[in-house]
Design a protein around this motif. Structure first.
Motif, PDB file in Angstrom:
ATOM      1  N   SER A   1       0.853  -1.179   0.000  1.00  0.00           N
ATOM      2  CA  SER A   1       0.000   0.000   0.000  1.00  0.00           C
ATOM      3  C   SER A   1       0.897   1.241   0.000  1.00  0.00           C
ATOM      4  O   SER A   1       1.919   1.287   0.687  1.00  0.00           O
TER       5      SER A   1
ATOM      6  N   LEU B   1      -0.415   4.394   0.592  1.00  0.00           N
ATOM      7  CA  LEU B   1      -1.032   5.493   1.334  1.00  0.00           C
ATOM      8  C   LEU B   1      -0.039   6.058   2.347  1.00  0.00           C
ATOM      9  O   LEU B   1       0.589   5.314   3.103  1.00  0.00           O
TER      10      LEU B   1
ATOM     11  N   LYS C   1      -1.416   7.247   7.859  1.00  0.00           N
ATOM     12  CA  LYS C   1      -1.625   6.014   8.597  1.00  0.00           C
ATOM     13  C   LYS C   1      -3.078   5.905   9.038  1.00  0.00           C
ATOM     14  O   LYS C   1      -3.673   6.859   9.519  1.00  0.00           O
TER      15      LYS C   1
ATOM     16  N   CYS D   1      -5.520  -0.698  10.587  1.00  0.00           N
ATOM     17  CA  CYS D   1      -4.856  -1.824   9.927  1.00  0.00           C
ATOM     18  C   CYS D   1      -5.922  -2.778   9.374  1.00  0.00           C
ATOM     19  O   CYS D   1      -6.434  -3.641  10.095  1.00  0.00           O
TER      20      CYS D   1
ATOM     21  N   GLN E   1      -5.214  -1.596  -3.612  1.00  0.00           N
ATOM     22  CA  GLN E   1      -4.250  -0.647  -4.163  1.00  0.00           C
ATOM     23  C   GLN E   1      -3.743  -1.153  -5.511  1.00  0.00           C
ATOM     24  O   GLN E   1      -3.333  -2.311  -5.641  1.00  0.00           O
TER      25      GLN E   1
ATOM     26  N   CYS F   1      -1.509  -4.174   2.606  1.00  0.00           N
ATOM     27  CA  CYS F   1      -1.492  -3.601   3.948  1.00  0.00           C
ATOM     28  C   CYS F   1      -0.562  -2.408   3.959  1.00  0.00           C
ATOM     29  O   CYS F   1       0.446  -2.379   3.236  1.00  0.00           O
ATOM     30  N   GLN F   2      -0.893  -1.427   4.808  1.00  0.00           N
ATOM     31  CA  GLN F   2      -0.017  -0.270   4.937  1.00  0.00           C
ATOM     32  C   GLN F   2       1.300  -0.687   5.602  1.00  0.00           C
ATOM     33  O   GLN F   2       1.403  -1.720   6.276  1.00  0.00           O
ATOM     34  N   SER F   3       2.286   0.177   5.453  1.00  0.00           N
ATOM     35  CA  SER F   3       3.628  -0.162   5.945  1.00  0.00           C
ATOM     36  C   SER F   3       3.677  -0.238   7.463  1.00  0.00           C
ATOM     37  O   SER F   3       4.568  -0.874   8.033  1.00  0.00           O
TER      38      SER F   3
ATOM     39  N   GLY G   1      -0.922   6.929  -3.558  1.00  0.00           N
ATOM     40  CA  GLY G   1      -2.018   6.150  -3.016  1.00  0.00           C
ATOM     41  C   GLY G   1      -3.251   6.100  -3.876  1.00  0.00           C
ATOM     42  O   GLY G   1      -4.283   5.575  -3.459  1.00  0.00           O
TER      43      GLY G   1
END
Length: 1746
Positions: free
Chosen positions: A1653, A1655, A1658, A1661, A1666, A1686-1688, A1722
């Motif tokens: 992801s 984005l 934040k 979760c 994406q 998933c976001q970082s 994003g």
């Protein structure tokens, strides 16, 4: 942070992703429409089809179009007085339409409807519920012609596209929808020239208008409504062909032009669609469909009219796309197009820049947490800009159902659902009519039999399963009927069902097979057609087909079991495995892909079952089944087949060399896809010199289809110099050399790579019998474009190849649709053995059991060769045919061969009882269908078909048997009616949906061969007799028909009348014919033939140039392809009523006499012969007696040919020729008689006698040959007519240079006494030769020869391969210089006595393997396979040559050297018929040229002295002949030429004709490969002494040194072992290294990318969607849909691998750079284009990091 937000906002605005802002005041003008106004337009639309010189055919409609503009973007509209007229006449121009057209009102098209617009863009429609879909499409075409959208909606972003909205100037591109598709559209807005007032006189006082033009790019569409089927591979029809691998099939454009005010109104709008295509797919003359809509503003005013009555139940139409069903198609039009396309020139330039760019030093690019391999240039270049490979097309959810026909496939026009009751009745009537025509083939071309067959196919295609079942019941009764017509009705209907290609038809065929209504060969032929005729490869259909092939009712049926499995595999390959054919061949634009591309049923179901069956077959030694499953697995063509074949190729599971070769050969279907894995596997097999050569050569033949890398080709070129196998060296050399000569652009890359290494290959010349891969592309100015490939694998036990394949393909059929004939044999000897064993059993022949001192049995028992026992492979063979859309495999195992004798006996018994045969097959060799809408909303239709029929009826009876001497004796009577007809039918047009008429032009090419005849033949010893006669002698027969008919037509849709018989059809004629012929010939033989016809084509003004302009294969593939397309019609007819001869009797008699001695001399002049009757034994005897006169112990051959024509008047042609010679006399004498006996034309004969004195030749002594006075006196006398004679005398001298015994000068003196007619004819020949001037010609009229004398001189130079010719006559001297000579000339003309001219000529082409020879000299041996080694034969007997095989004669030749300068020879021979010989030869003790020859035999000596002869009473031929030549060489002939020995006490030369690959001795194996001549009874040895000593016999005369070498050979010998090739296997270390340090040039589908992801903010979760991207040194690739990520700041869990589609563009593409930046922010941009499959590792859940 603010900067980031601001940048994101700017990017979003600039990308056009935001929706268009609504107008501040909805009542203000928006686009060209002003609220409250009423606009009146005159509409004129026409759609026409035409060709050069043809009438234009189609229709035109006109109306008054009223538009009322309402608030909120609503328009109310209706057509007033819509009228339509048919057009079918010759038009000089298409505008305006002729005034005399008869317009008729169009009903139900004048109802009002609503149009929702946003500015100038049409958003949706509201149409009356009762309006038909056909009329809906017409309105969409009209409304789309008024659509002018100058907003930024869905614009394509580009830095070079500009538009100034204020000044209304510029150009831009956008995605826009109209009736033809949702495609990229180029807008150009500009001021208009001042002359606009001439176009708009009614608005001349208004402000200056602007000009807007639109041009659609059909190569880049997101949605289209098209139908296609059978499109040839490489044919581009949706857009423009840019790649060298693409051919432009259809040229298509839609251009619109508008004159409008800056804020409206639209004064004038014109939209024109143009489609061009050749009716026969490719050709120089194109047909065109031209569709134009013209809308002219008449006036506009305030809308004060009363409201129109709105129809009840209106239906909403979501867009302007062409409609096939009432169901609406949603278009995701919220985004702009993702691809920025330029002109073809710009794309090529950009691609070149990418290729020339500097590559990074490291070959690995790490992106998205994985290692990605660099993409090859080949893959980059293979991406066409066309969207013909795109998945973003319109998808019709109305997928064909199992029990229903595909309605859209007929005309791409909305069809009424439900069964039509009259359809089966019409079909049955048509079947009956066709069956009647088939009984009279003379009328088939005129009756349009094959056109009617395609009409029948169309009818069956529109029938449901229930209708087909009902119709079958009424026709099936004729299946086994004795009535030929009823039987043909069944066959025609059966074949039409197979050709229809619908799912109901497939279900019916399944039912036929399951209920055994069709069985064995009949069913096999039907099933074999299905892969190319079935149009809808759904998963269900593919699995049903596969299950049917492996069902018990199929597996037990001969022929059907094999064909069904091959066909099912082909269908699965085309519909599922091969993405190219799955998309391009089938109607994916209409229905989408009919089976999921990523479905695993091939891997999980199909291949495991085939693999298990193959394993069982090999374990059970069932070669027949194994071959079938190998071929089926290979045809599947999935990369996984490498793993299926790996256990056998790697040697883990034992399999014969033949089966392993077949596995490698079957990889060609995968190699054709240029798969890198199979290329690596093939290269590994090729490099493994421990593999059998057959397997390696098969790898050579396939690897060139994968386009091997430059490094591979360089290594392969080096292999031609040092590879141990001569077969491999020959195959590689030929493949490289032929590949380098390919000229077609499609093979440019392969040709360029081969050219780079061509000069590196060996200079060694290989014989024609060695392995070869020859490729030839025909690249002249020829629209057909044919590639022919000939490949063989040479044999080691015969000059015949172990494998041979010829295949060809063309642009018309598609580059990957090969027509192939291939055959493969494990070994020829087992099959020959089976045949000879059968003959021996029939004739009861057995070998003699007489004891010999050294018989072949004793020699073989003495050595007990282990290698011979291990080398034997089972007898296996196969024949594979891929012709006329059928794939047939006929596999043969050893068990099958053992059954052949009984089958032969059964066949002979059937012959004796009388047999009748009836065969009918009708099929389409090729078919292409393409349909899509044009601007008017009517569907364009292009169809091309090649229907063909084969019809054979036979009656046979007779007797046949083998005589005791092995000769065949038989008498047969055949009645045969053979008919073959073929049409090439191409049409280009459209469906006029107003009149329901098909309007179009086309070309029909017809060809037919019809041969009804009776042949009787009788065969007995030395004589064959044929009697040929017409089956109906008094009836005229049209033997050959050829015609081409260009036409235009306007025919009712679904008409059952062939085009040529429709009254509306007009042929395209010209004023004058280019050629007209009406010629009768054949009177000289009493048969009257007539050739009549004509052609308007200018091609026929020079017929020779017409044929030479194209290659022969091109004429076969496309016999109707004309540069100047015009009407052509030719017939060759047999006129039975006018023919005086009703039958022809041909006899041939051949005889040989031996040891003739007749006193006297051959007459110096020829004389007339009194006995001129056909097949006269007395004449033959008289001529034989004449030519053997004066020759000592002459051998003479005579051939007598005659042809008698049975009629009222006698007519006979006779020829008898004879030649005699002797081994002990230099004279060669011959005589030829030819005559005619005719009551009508008179009797006539010509007689020739001649004599040649051969020079004394030297067999061994080259120096003596140079010294000899080499002359060959030649005399001949020719007598014809009553008094005329020609006398020829020729003295020849020769100075030997290299060809010691070949004349290089010939001089002929001809004395003649002929009549003036003959002299005048000779003078005309002289003038023609002089005028040709093909060489250097010198003419000197001042050097004439005396009257009645002609001198001919020939000077040959074998070094320069040229000849100078001189002719001196009464007209002067003519010299022609530097005539090219074939390299074989010196061998054909040589007078060398050891071999005949034919043997030497054939040895030239086979590098001394046609007649191999072995020489044992003082200290050197030359083997049959041309291995030379030093060795001196000792006192021990050495086996020179021994051959022992079942059903063959036994031979033994031994040699020893009792003294340093003498040799002794021993010969043992046993024949199959019981004769035997034992010969011992020693030099004479007095050192003379005499020899002590001791012969022990049961045969009778019939002559001795100069020539000693022993006679074989059973075969009536010499068993043994020997004599001493003038140079002292002893010549021995055993069974004439089966074994030939030349011996002069010091040298021995052996020339056998049997034992190839089975003989043993110091002369080697006779396989043609010197590599085999190191094998001894104890294994391989590497030194000459060990090799030769291994074949020494241990007896009382053995020499100790020889025995010592033999002992050492036993100790040091080793057995050859095949080391099998590992197929794509790596150990753990290398697997790891390859994953992290890959150096291959292309990404593989096995790479798995990790989603992420992008984005920045934040959030919670959770799994988010994406769009993903990755990039490398050359490309940016973006997924077409968002992927889970998933976001970082979160932990990704529950990973799984998910398939994704990506679109790749060069890194320099500004649009993709923008999209990449958006993804990094994003966003989820929408992209489209040519998709590729990739895999991503995606999470199932996301959790907070601890």
């Amino acid at each position: 942070m603010k900067i980031v937000v601001l940048a994101a906002l700017i990017v979003a605005v600039s990308s056009g992703r935001l929706a268009t802002e609504p107008s501040a005041d909805p009542t203000q003008p928006k686009g060209p429409w002003q609220v409250g106004k009423l606009y009146k337009y005159d509409v004129e639309s026409h759609t026409l089809a035409y060709m050069t010189e043809s009438a234009s055919t189609g229709g035109s409609y006109r109306a008054r179009f009223i538009i009322r503009v309402k608030p909120a973007g609503k328009l109310e509209a209706k057509l007033e007085n819509p009228e339509h007229a048919l057009v079918h006449q010759l038009l000089k121009r298409h505008e305006p339409m002729p005034e005399e057209l008869s317009y008729q009102p169009i009903l139900n098209l004048d109802k009002p409807f609503e149009i929702n617009v946003d500015g100038g863009r049409v958003v949706s429609l509201s149409l009356p519920s009762g309006l038909t879909l056909a009329y809906e499409n017409l309105l969409k075409g009209l409304i789309g012609a008024l659509q002018v959208d100058l907003s930024t909606y869905r614009n394509i972003h580009s830095s070079y596209d500009t538009f100034d909205d204020e000044n209304k100037q510029g150009q831009f591109r956008k995605m826009e929808t109209d009736v033809t598709g949702d495609c990229e559209t180029l807008y150009a807005v500009s001021p208009v020239a001042s002359e606009w007032r001439r176009e708009l006189p009614m608005f001349a006082k208004n402000e200056n208008p602007i000009e807007v033009t639109k041009s659609k790019s059909y190569g880049h569409c997101r949605h289209r409504v098209d139908y296609h089927y059978g499109v040839p591979e490489g044919a581009e029809w949706t857009g423009t062909a840019h790649s060298t691998k693409e051919d432009q099939l259809i040229k298509r454009s839609t251009v619109s032009r508008y004159l409008m005010g800056k804020n409206g109104p639209i004064y004038k709008a014109e939209t024109t669609s143009t489609v061009n295509v050749n009716p026969h797919v490719y050709g120089k003359q194109q047909a065109e469909v031209h569709s134009k809509i013209s809308v002219q503003l008449v006036g506009f005013e305030d809308d004060n009219q009363p409201e129109w009555e709105k129809p009840e139940g209106g239906r909403e139409i979501m867009n302007l796309l062409y409609s096939l069903t009432p169901k609406q198609v949603a278009i995701d039009d919220t985004s702009s197009s993702s691809e920025s396309q330029e002109s073809s020139e710009s794309r090529v330039e950009q691609s070149s820049r990418v290729r020339r760019s500097a590559k990074p030093k490291s070959s690995i690019v790490a992106i998205n947490k994985i290692i990605i391999k660099k993409r090859s240039e080949e893959d980059l270049s293979s991406q066409s800009s066309s969207s013909s490979d795109s998945d973003s097309s319109f998808v019709n959810d109305d997928v064909p159902k199992v029990n229903e026909p595909a309605y859209s496939a007929l005309y791409m026009n909305p069809q009424p659902r439900g069964d039509k009751k009259q359809t089966p009745m019409n079909a049955q009537k048509l079947v009956q009519e066709m069956a009647q025509q088939l009984q009279n083939p003379n009328n088939m071309p005129k009756g349009d039999f094959l056109t009617k067959f395609n009409i029948l196919v169309r009818l069956i295609s529109s029938m449901s399963y229930g209708q087909l079942t009902q119709m079958s019941r009424s026709i099936e009764i004729g299946q086994s009927s004795a009535d030929v017509m009823k039987a043909d009705m069944w066959r025609i209907y059966r074949d039409a069902v197979a050709q229809s290609g619908t799912l109901p038809a497939f279900q019916l065929i399944r039912t036929w097979i399951q209920e055994k209504k069709i069985e064995r060969e009949e069913a096999a032929e039907i099933v074999a057609l299905l892969p190319r005729t079935l149009r809808y490869p759904t998963k269900e259909a593919m699995i049903q087909f596969f299950d049917l092939a492996l069902s018990p009712e199929v597996k037990d049926q001969m022929y059907l079991n094999t064909s069904a499995l091959i066909a099912a595999s082909k269908f699965i390959h085309m519909g599922q495995v091969d993405n190219r054919t799955a998309h391009q061949y089938y109607p994916t634009h209409m229905y989408g892909r009919l089976s999921n591309r990523h479905d695993r049923f091939v891997l999980d179901t199909v291949l495991p079952r085939l693999s298990a069956e193959l394993k069982t077959a090999i374990e059970q030694n069932d070669s027949h089944k194994a071959q079938v499953f190998i071929k089926a697995i290979g045809i599947i063509g999935h990369r996984e087949i490498l793993n299926v074949f790996a256990p056998y190729l790697e040697g883990k599971v034992p399999a014969s060399t033949f089966l392993r070769t077949q596995m490698v050969d079957s990889l060609r279907f995968l190699a054709r896809e240029k798969d890198r894995y199979v290329r690596a596997a093939l290269y590994s097999i090729l490099r493994n010199t421990a593999e059998p050569y057959e397997v390696r050569v098969a790898a050579v033949q396939n690897i060139f289809m994968t386009h091997p890398t430059s490094a591979m080709l360089q290594a392969m070129a080096d292999m031609t110099k040092n590879d141990p196998s001569v077969e491999v060296r020959a195959a590689i050399k030929s493949a490289i050399e032929y590949a380098a000569e390919l000229r077609h652009p499609r093979y440019f890359e392969l040709a360029r790579s081969a050219q780079a290494v061509k000069d590196m290959v060996t200079r060694e010349e290989f014989g024609a019998q060695y392995s070869t891969k020859a490729m030839r592309s025909y690249d002249r100015d020829d629209d057909v474009g044919v590639l022919g490939v000939w490949s063989i694998i040479g044999g080691d036990d015969s000059l015949l190849p172990k494998s041979a394949r010829y295949s060809f393909n063309s642009r018309i059929s598609g580059w990957f649709k090969e027509s192939t004939i291939s055959t493969a044999w494990s070994s020829w000897q087992p099959f020959i053995n089976f045949y000879r064993d059968f003959i021996n059993k029939e004739t009861r022949q057995t070998k003699s059991q007489t004891s010999h001192k050294y018989s072949a049995d004793k020699i073989y028992n003495m050595f007990n060769n282990k290698y011979d026992n291990e080398k034997r492979q089972p007898a296996e063979a196969s024949l594979y045919l891929d012709l006329m859309n059928q794939q047939r495999l006929f596999a043969i195992s050893e068990e099958d061969i053992k059954q052949l004798p009984q089958k032969w006996k059964n066949l002979l018994m059937d012959f004796s009882n009388g047999m009748e045969g009836h065969y009918t097959k009708v099929l389409n060799k090729n078919q292409v269908s393409i349909m899509f809408p044009v601007a008017s909303g009517m569907p364009f239709i292009f169809k091309y078909k090649e229907p063909a029929v084969i019809h054979v009826q036979t009656k046979t009876n007779g007797l046949a048997n083998f005589l005791s001497n092995g000769e065949f004796n038989g008498k047969m009577d055949h009645e045969i009616i053979f008919t073959y007809a073929e049409n090439h039918d191409g049409s280009v047009g459209f469906l006029d949906t107003i009149s329901n008429q098909w309007a179009g032009v086309g070309v029909v090419g017809k060809m037919q061969v019809n041969l009804p005849f009776r042949v009787q033949y009788e065969m007995k010893s030395g004589e064959v007799k044929f009697v040929v006669s017409p089956l109906q002698p008094e009836q005229d027969t049209n033997v050959l028909h050829y015609s081409i008919w260009p036409y235009s037509a306007n025919q009712k849709k679904d008409s059952l009348v062939p085009i040529s018989q429709d009254p509306s059809t007009k042929l395209i004629n010209r004023d004058s014919k280019a050629i007209a012929v009406d010629h009768k010939f054949g009177q000289q033989i009493g048969v009257q033939l007539q050739l009549n016809g004509y052609s308007y084509s200018n091609d026929y003004r020079n017929v020779i140039n017409m044929f030479l302009a194209r290659d022969p294969l091109s004429h076969i593939v496309a016999p109707f392809n004309q540069a100047d397309l015009a009407q052509t019609h030719f017939n060759l007819r047999y006129l039975g009523k006018q023919s005086k001869s009703k039958s022809m009797t041909i006899t041939a008699a051949y005889g040989t006499v031996y040891n003739q001695k007749v006193e006297g001399q051959l007459p110096a002049t020829a004389a007339d012969i009194s006995d001129t009757t056909p097949n006269s034994a007395a004449r033959r005897d008289a001529i034989l007696k004449q030519i053997v006169a004066g020759i000592n112990k002459a051998r003479a051959h005579v051939l007598d040919l005659s042809a008698s024509f049975d009629g009222v008047q006698k007519l006979e042609y006779v020829m008898t020729s004879a030649i005699s010679s002797s081994e002990v006399d230099p004279k060669v004498q011959f005589a030829i008689f030819a005559g005619r006996n005719s009551e009508q034309f008179g009797n006539w004969q010509i007689n020739t006698v001649g004599k040649l004195n051969r020079p004394i030749s030297s067999t061994f002594n080259y120096a003596e040959a140079l010294k000899s006075d080499f002359k060959m006196p030649f005399e001949a006398d020719i007598r014809y007519g009553p008094k005329e004679n020609i006398h020829i005398y020729q003295p020849a001298c020769h100075e030997m240079l290299i060809r010691a015994q070949t004349p290089d000068t010939y001089r002929f003196s001809v004395s003649y006494n002929v009549n003036p007619t003959v002299r005048n004819a000779a003078y005309q020949v002289y003038r023609i030769v002089k005028s040709l001037a093909l060489w250097q010609v010198e003419d000197n009229p001042l050097k004439p020869s005396p009257e009645g004398k002609l001198e001919l001189m020939f000077d040959l130079s074998y070094l320069t391969k040229t000849m100078n010719m001189g002719v001196n006559s009464r007209y002067g001297e003519l010299r022609i210089k530097n005539i090219a000579l074939p390299s074989v000339t010196y061998r054909a003309l040589s007078a060398y006595g050891g071999m005949g001219p034919l043997e030497m000529a054939l040895n030239h082409f086979t590098k001394n393997q046609y007649q191999p020879y072995c020489s044992v000299d003082g200290s050197r041996v030359r083997t049959f396979s041309n291995r030379r080694y030093n060795y001196t034969v000792s006192r021990s007997w050495h086996v020179v040559y021994t051959s022992k095989a079942d059903n063959y004669d036994d031979y033994v030749v031994l040699v020893r050297r009792p003294t340093e300068k003498t040799q002794e020879v021993y010969i043992s021979y046993r024949s199959q018929n019981g004769n035997d010989l034992e010969i011992e030869i020693k030099p004479s003790a007095d050192a003379s040229n005499n020899y002590n020859v001791e012969v022990s035999t049961t045969s009778k000596k019939v002559s001795e002295g100069d020539l000693t002869t022993y006679w074989d009473e059973k075969d009536a031929s010499p068993l043994l002949e020997y004599y001493v030549q003038h140079d002292g060489v002893l010549m021995i002939y055993v069974k004439r030429d089966r074994l030939r020995i030349m011996y002069d006490s010091q040298r021995l030369v052996v020339l056998p004709t049997e034992g190839r690959g089975t003989n043993r001795g110091i002369c080697g194996f006779m396989t043609g490969d010197p590599r085999d001549d190191y094998m001894t009874p104890y294994g391989l040895v590497d030194t000459p002494e060990y090799f030769a000593a291994s074949y020494a016999l241990n007896d009382e005369n053995s020499e100790p040194k020889t025995q010592q070498w033999q002992t050492q050979a036993k100790q040091r010998a080793y057995w050859p072992q095949n080391q099998y090739t590992a197929i794509l296997r790596s150990d753990a270390n290398w697997q790891s290294a390859m994953q992290t340090d890959a150096s291959e040039d292309k990404w593989d589908d096995s790479n798995v990318y990790v989603s992420r992801s992008y984005l920045k903010k934040k959030g919670a979760c959770k799994v988010q969607k994406q769009v993903q991207y990755y990039e490398n040194y050359a490309e940016i690739c973006i997924t077409t849909k968002p992927m889970p990520a998933c976001q970082s700041n979160c932990n990704a869990e529950g990973f799984k691998v998910q398939a994704a589609q990506v679109v790749c563009r060069p890194k320099l593409d500004q649009q993709f750079i923008t999209y990449r930046d958006q993804i990094r922010l994003g966003q989820n941009p929408k992209v489209s284009g040519v998709p590729q499959a990739r895999q991503y590792r995606v999470p199932s859940t996301c959790s907070v990091q601890p």
